[in-house]
Design a protein around this motif. Sequence first.
Motif, mmCIF file in Angstrom:
data_model
loop_
_atom_site.group_PDB
_atom_site.id
_atom_site.type_symbol
_atom_site.label_atom_id
_atom_site.label_comp_id
_atom_site.label_asym_id
_atom_site.label_seq_id
_atom_site.Cartn_x
_atom_site.Cartn_y
_atom_site.Cartn_z
ATOM 1 N N ALA A 69 0.667 -1.205 -0.013
ATOM 2 C CA ALA A 69 -0.031 0.090 -0.135
ATOM 3 C C ALA A 69 0.896 1.317 0.084
ATOM 4 C CB ALA A 69 -0.899 -0.022 1.064
ATOM 5 N N ARG A 81 -6.425 5.528 -3.507
ATOM 6 C CA ARG A 81 -7.735 4.905 -3.005
ATOM 7 C C ARG A 81 -7.277 3.331 -3.007
ATOM 8 N NH1 ARG A 81 -12.257 5.959 -7.106
ATOM 9 N NH2 ARG A 81 -12.125 7.799 -5.980
ATOM 10 N N ARG A 82 -6.641 2.722 -3.908
ATOM 11 C CA ARG A 82 -6.197 1.335 -3.860
ATOM 12 C C ARG A 82 -5.269 1.145 -2.590
ATOM 13 N NH1 ARG A 82 -5.061 0.609 -9.981
ATOM 14 N NH2 ARG A 82 -7.430 0.263 -10.804
ATOM 15 N N LEU A 108 -5.239 2.976 0.214
ATOM 16 C CA LEU A 108 -6.378 3.069 1.534
ATOM 17 C C LEU A 108 -6.798 1.698 1.783
ATOM 18 C CD1 LEU A 108 -7.665 4.569 3.640
ATOM 19 C CD2 LEU A 108 -9.471 5.256 1.914
ATOM 20 N N TRP A 109 -7.605 1.081 0.607
ATOM 21 C CA TRP A 109 -8.166 -0.146 0.834
ATOM 22 C C TRP A 109 -7.352 -1.523 1.308
ATOM 23 C CZ3 TRP A 109 -12.923 -0.640 2.099
ATOM 24 C CH2 TRP A 109 -13.789 0.363 1.705
ATOM 25 N N ILE A 126 -6.310 -0.974 4.924
ATOM 26 C CA ILE A 126 -7.422 -1.261 5.688
ATOM 27 C C ILE A 126 -7.497 -2.796 5.717
ATOM 28 C CG2 ILE A 126 -10.031 -1.656 5.833
ATOM 29 C CD1 ILE A 126 -10.123 1.261 4.633
ATOM 30 N N ALA A 127 -7.237 -3.655 4.644
ATOM 31 C CA ALA A 127 -7.198 -4.961 4.473
ATOM 32 C C ALA A 127 -5.829 -5.538 5.314
ATOM 33 C CB ALA A 127 -7.103 -5.406 3.224
#
Length: 137
Positions: free
Chosen positions: A107, A117-118, A120-121, A124-125
């Motif tokens: 990330a 955006r990718r 951030l996700w 989170i994962a």
Amino acid sequence: MSGRISSEAGVHDAPHESAHPAPHPAPSDAPGTDAPEDAHEDAYVHEDEDAYEDGPSDASRARWTATGAGALLTTAGLAAAVLRALDSVPPLVPLAYACGASGCALAAVLGSRGRTRRALWLMIAGTALMAVGDQFD
């Protein structure tokens, strides 16, 4: 009514076309015509140029934030993986921390390249995966 030229009449039989062409707009350089749109566009361009001179843009801040947060979460995940590997815990726990940290490292790389955006996700994962490892402890 196929829109083709009729061989009998020699005219175009499309219903939406008119016989009179549209009038041409007056050029903006013609004397006596004002162009308020052009003046507004010039003011808008100058506002944008001033905004870039003041500091970094929102996209630049987002890239730095994603990169920094990813690096911080990677460091925390790797430290937790090493500390848990030294304890007597099931091997799934340090593996979960290490996998979550590797996701956060990816990330950070994506964030530095502008894929915020990718990134951030993925952060989170990765953090969720580290939390699962904490639950196995």
